[in-house]
Design a protein around this motif. Sequence first.
Motif, PDB file in Angstrom:
ATOM      1  N   MET A   1       0.859  -1.177   0.000  1.00 44.09           N
ATOM      2  CA  MET A   1       0.000   0.000   0.000  1.00 44.09           C
ATOM      3  C   MET A   1       0.895   1.227   0.000  1.00 44.09           C
ATOM      4  SD  MET A   1      -3.180   0.801   2.619  1.00 44.09           S
ATOM      5  CE  MET A   1      -4.374  -0.279   1.893  1.00 44.09           C
ATOM      6  N   GLN A   2       0.654   2.144  -0.927  1.00 49.24           N
ATOM      7  CA  GLN A   2       1.416   3.384  -1.010  1.00 49.24           C
ATOM      8  C   GLN A   2       0.651   4.510  -0.322  1.00 49.24           C
ATOM      9  OE1 GLN A   2       1.617   3.703  -5.331  1.00 49.24           O
ATOM     10  NE2 GLN A   2       3.847   3.632  -5.118  1.00 49.24           N
ATOM     11  N   VAL A   3       1.375   5.511   0.145  1.00 45.25           N
ATOM     12  CA  VAL A   3       0.783   6.720   0.705  1.00 45.25           C
ATOM     13  C   VAL A   3       1.085   7.858  -0.268  1.00 45.25           C
ATOM     14  CG1 VAL A   3       0.732   8.321   2.641  1.00 45.25           C
ATOM     15  CG2 VAL A   3       1.098   5.867   3.054  1.00 45.25           C
ATOM     16  N   LEU A   4       0.013   8.490  -0.776  1.00 38.11           N
ATOM     17  CA  LEU A   4       0.158   9.558  -1.766  1.00 38.11           C
ATOM     18  C   LEU A   4      -0.297  10.879  -1.166  1.00 38.11           C
ATOM     19  CD1 LEU A   4      -1.490   7.603  -4.729  1.00 38.11           C
ATOM     20  CD2 LEU A   4       0.946   7.727  -4.144  1.00 38.11           C
ATOM     21  N   PRO A   5       0.480  11.939  -1.329  1.00 38.96           N
ATOM     22  CA  PRO A   5       0.063  13.255  -0.827  1.00 38.96           C
ATOM     23  C   PRO A   5      -1.012  13.860  -1.727  1.00 38.96           C
ATOM     24  CG  PRO A   5       2.128  13.454  -1.994  1.00 38.96           C
ATOM     25  CD  PRO A   5       1.782  11.981  -1.982  1.00 38.96           C
ATOM     26  N   THR A   6      -1.688  14.872  -1.211  1.00 40.06           N
ATOM     27  CA  THR A   6      -2.660  15.654  -1.975  1.00 40.06           C
ATOM     28  C   THR A   6      -2.267  17.117  -1.845  1.00 40.06           C
ATOM     29  OG1 THR A   6      -4.209  16.084  -0.165  1.00 40.06           O
ATOM     30  CG2 THR A   6      -4.450  13.975  -1.325  1.00 40.06           C
ATOM     31  N   THR A   7      -3.050  18.008  -2.422  1.00 48.06           N
ATOM     32  CA  THR A   7      -2.727  19.438  -2.311  1.00 48.06           C
ATOM     33  C   THR A   7      -3.197  20.042  -0.991  1.00 48.06           C
ATOM     34  OG1 THR A   7      -4.765  20.178  -3.390  1.00 48.06           O
ATOM     35  CG2 THR A   7      -2.862  19.725  -4.819  1.00 48.06           C
ATOM     36  N   LEU A   8      -4.009  19.309  -0.214  1.00 56.49           N
ATOM     37  CA  LEU A   8      -4.487  19.815   1.075  1.00 56.49           C
ATOM     38  C   LEU A   8      -3.598  19.303   2.197  1.00 56.49           C
ATOM     39  CD1 LEU A   8      -8.358  19.427   0.715  1.00 56.49           C
ATOM     40  CD2 LEU A   8      -6.962  21.467   0.353  1.00 56.49           C
ATOM     41  N   ASP A   9      -3.211  20.181   3.083  1.00 53.94           N
ATOM     42  CA  ASP A   9      -2.345  19.853   4.201  1.00 53.94           C
ATOM     43  C   ASP A   9      -2.926  18.707   5.031  1.00 53.94           C
ATOM     44  OD1 ASP A   9      -0.101  20.299   5.954  1.00 53.94           O
ATOM     45  OD2 ASP A   9      -1.520  21.216   7.354  1.00 53.94           O
ATOM     46  N   GLY A  10      -2.191  17.604   5.142  1.00 56.29           N
ATOM     47  CA  GLY A  10      -2.603  16.486   5.986  1.00 56.29           C
ATOM     48  C   GLY A  10      -3.577  15.506   5.361  1.00 56.29           C
ATOM     49  N   VAL A  11      -4.121  15.807   4.188  1.00 59.58           N
ATOM     50  CA  VAL A  11      -5.040  14.887   3.511  1.00 59.58           C
ATOM     51  C   VAL A  11      -4.185  13.946   2.664  1.00 59.58           C
ATOM     52  CG1 VAL A  11      -6.951  14.680   1.873  1.00 59.58           C
ATOM     53  CG2 VAL A  11      -6.896  16.594   3.485  1.00 59.58           C
ATOM     54  N   LEU A  12      -4.407  12.643   2.839  1.00 58.95           N
ATOM     55  CA  LEU A  12      -3.602  11.629   2.158  1.00 58.95           C
ATOM     56  C   LEU A  12      -4.487  10.629   1.428  1.00 58.95           C
ATOM     57  CD1 LEU A  12      -1.229  10.747   5.153  1.00 58.95           C
ATOM     58  CD2 LEU A  12      -0.690  12.239   3.216  1.00 58.95           C
ATOM     59  N   ILE A  13      -3.907   9.976   0.437  1.00 55.84           N
ATOM     60  CA  ILE A  13      -4.538   8.837  -0.225  1.00 55.84           C
ATOM     61  C   ILE A  13      -3.711   7.603   0.135  1.00 55.84           C
ATOM     62  CG2 ILE A  13      -5.005   7.709  -2.447  1.00 55.84           C
ATOM     63  CD1 ILE A  13      -6.834   9.963  -2.298  1.00 55.84           C
ATOM     64  N   LEU A  14      -4.363   6.571   0.644  1.00 55.85           N
ATOM     65  CA  LEU A  14      -3.724   5.283   0.868  1.00 55.85           C
ATOM     66  C   LEU A  14      -4.117   4.413  -0.325  1.00 55.85           C
ATOM     67  CD1 LEU A  14      -4.583   4.869   4.655  1.00 55.85           C
ATOM     68  CD2 LEU A  14      -2.569   5.929   3.637  1.00 55.85           C
ATOM     69  N   ALA A  15      -3.134   4.043  -1.133  1.00 59.51           N
ATOM     70  CA  ALA A  15      -3.400   3.368  -2.411  1.00 59.51           C
ATOM     71  C   ALA A  15      -2.934   1.914  -2.355  1.00 59.51           C
ATOM     72  CB  ALA A  15      -2.701   4.107  -3.543  1.00 59.51           C
ATOM     73  N   PRO A  16      -3.875   0.983  -2.238  1.00 60.97           N
ATOM     74  CA  PRO A  16      -3.507  -0.431  -2.239  1.00 60.97           C
ATOM     75  C   PRO A  16      -3.215  -0.922  -3.653  1.00 60.97           C
ATOM     76  CG  PRO A  16      -5.874  -0.240  -2.120  1.00 60.97           C
ATOM     77  CD  PRO A  16      -5.311   1.174  -2.094  1.00 60.97           C
ATOM     78  N   THR A  17      -2.761  -2.142  -3.743  1.00 59.42           N
ATOM     79  CA  THR A  17      -2.537  -2.790  -5.028  1.00 59.42           C
ATOM     80  C   THR A  17      -3.515  -3.962  -5.136  1.00 59.42           C
ATOM     81  OG1 THR A  17      -0.203  -2.202  -4.930  1.00 59.42           O
ATOM     82  CG2 THR A  17      -0.837  -3.914  -6.515  1.00 59.42           C
ATOM     83  N   PRO A  18      -4.671  -3.762  -5.773  1.00 61.67           N
ATOM     84  CA  PRO A  18      -5.621  -4.870  -5.918  1.00 61.67           C
ATOM     85  C   PRO A  18      -5.010  -5.985  -6.773  1.00 61.67           C
ATOM     86  CG  PRO A  18      -6.671  -2.759  -6.412  1.00 61.67           C
ATOM     87  CD  PRO A  18      -5.195  -2.514  -6.335  1.00 61.67           C
ATOM     88  N   HIS A  19      -5.243  -7.204  -6.345  1.00 61.41           N
ATOM     89  CA  HIS A  19      -4.774  -8.377  -7.085  1.00 61.41           C
ATOM     90  C   HIS A  19      -5.968  -8.975  -7.808  1.00 61.41           C
ATOM     91  CE1 HIS A  19      -0.864  -8.116  -5.158  1.00 61.41           C
ATOM     92  NE2 HIS A  19      -1.527  -7.848  -4.046  1.00 61.41           N
ATOM     93  N   ARG A  20      -5.884  -8.995  -9.148  1.00 57.12           N
ATOM     94  CA  ARG A  20      -6.992  -9.465  -9.972  1.00 57.12           C
ATOM     95  C   ARG A  20      -6.596 -10.755 -10.687  1.00 57.12           C
ATOM     96  NH1 ARG A  20      -7.162  -3.860  -9.933  1.00 57.12           N
ATOM     97  NH2 ARG A  20      -9.229  -2.958  -9.706  1.00 57.12           N
ATOM     98  N   ASP A  21      -7.558 -11.654 -10.786  1.00 55.80           N
ATOM     99  CA  ASP A  21      -7.378 -12.859 -11.589  1.00 55.80           C
ATOM    100  C   ASP A  21      -8.749 -13.313 -12.075  1.00 55.80           C
ATOM    101  OD1 ASP A  21      -8.592 -14.298  -9.470  1.00 55.80           O
ATOM    102  OD2 ASP A  21      -6.673 -14.972  -8.674  1.00 55.80           O
ATOM    103  N   GLU A  22      -8.821 -14.520 -12.641  1.00 55.03           N
ATOM    104  CA  GLU A  22     -10.078 -15.000 -13.222  1.00 55.03           C
ATOM    105  C   GLU A  22     -11.190 -15.139 -12.186  1.00 55.03           C
ATOM    106  OE1 GLU A  22      -7.424 -18.319 -12.066  1.00 55.03           O
ATOM    107  OE2 GLU A  22      -7.131 -16.613 -13.400  1.00 55.03           O
ATOM    108  N   ARG A  23     -10.854 -15.206 -10.918  1.00 54.63           N
ATOM    109  CA  ARG A  23     -11.879 -15.312  -9.868  1.00 54.63           C
ATOM    110  C   ARG A  23     -12.498 -13.968  -9.529  1.00 54.63           C
ATOM    111  NH1 ARG A  23      -8.307 -17.326  -5.218  1.00 54.63           N
ATOM    112  NH2 ARG A  23      -6.992 -15.803  -6.254  1.00 54.63           N
ATOM    113  N   GLY A  24     -11.752 -12.882  -9.760  1.00 55.52           N
ATOM    114  CA  GLY A  24     -12.201 -11.552  -9.361  1.00 55.52           C
ATOM    115  C   GLY A  24     -11.031 -10.752  -8.856  1.00 55.52           C
ATOM    116  N   LEU A  25     -11.099 -10.304  -7.594  1.00 55.73           N
ATOM    117  CA  LEU A  25      -9.996  -9.534  -7.041  1.00 55.73           C
ATOM    118  C   LEU A  25      -9.915  -9.690  -5.541  1.00 55.73           C
ATOM    119  CD1 LEU A  25     -10.821  -6.658  -5.433  1.00 55.73           C
ATOM    120  CD2 LEU A  25     -11.561  -6.061  -7.701  1.00 55.73           C
ATOM    121  N   PHE A  26      -8.750  -9.330  -5.018  1.00 54.89           N
ATOM    122  CA  PHE A  26      -8.517  -9.231  -3.586  1.00 54.89           C
ATOM    123  C   PHE A  26      -7.733  -7.946  -3.376  1.00 54.89           C
ATOM    124  CE2 PHE A  26      -5.656  -9.482   0.003  1.00 54.89           C
ATOM    125  CZ  PHE A  26      -6.513  -9.859   1.030  1.00 54.89           C
ATOM    126  N   THR A  27      -8.125  -7.174  -2.364  1.00 56.57           N
ATOM    127  CA  THR A  27      -7.364  -5.970  -2.039  1.00 56.57           C
ATOM    128  C   THR A  27      -7.385  -5.731  -0.543  1.00 56.57           C
ATOM    129  OG1 THR A  27      -6.956  -3.665  -2.630  1.00 56.57           O
ATOM    130  CG2 THR A  27      -9.245  -4.282  -2.272  1.00 56.57           C
TER     131      THR A  27
END
Length: 188
Positions: A1-27
């Motif tokens: 999971m990555q942490v991405l900054p935004t233009t607002l002080d203290g507001v963050l995006i936590l960006a997971p890496t969804p794993h996709r396959d023929e069954r669907g996904l897991f994140t």
Amino acid sequence: MQVLPTTLDGVLILAPTPHRDERGLFTRTFDTATAARAGLDPAAFVQDSQSRSRRGVVRGLHGRVGGGEAKLVRVAHGAVHDVVVDARPGSPTFGRWEAFRLDDVDFHVLSVPRGCLHGHQTLTDTADVCYRIDAEHDPAEDVAVHHLDPDLGVGWPLPVSLVSDRDAAAGSWAALVATLTGDGPGRG
């Protein structure tokens, strides 16, 4: 999971890496180690909530005064146009807002610090929005600013199809600022 900054002080995006396959996904939707590295206290979150809305519905712009609350916001199903307004008088980004697309494709988690207003508009037929909140709800601390407040000028991507009676009657940004800064009675 990555942490991405935004233009607002203290507001963050936590960006997971969804794993996709023929069954669907897991994140991963939350990770205490990632939260701690981002400066968040993972143990502080005491309440999980969920809303379901139809296309065009706007919920917000809501916040808390007093102790306030921080929240982690994510979409479990569908997509929303999510808006955060910095309502912290001492913040370098006070009075600014930023919009984010939260959806069930990227599964980004938005970290909204205490003192910010938050709202969203549903972009898909339905959307389920999940909130992890770090304080018990105290209705006496509730504040709301009208979603079409001209001083904020938030741009909603769709025509607004429905808002709650509470949101339709919400106060102005100017009144909330007066309340927060002590420059007048305001009603937020």
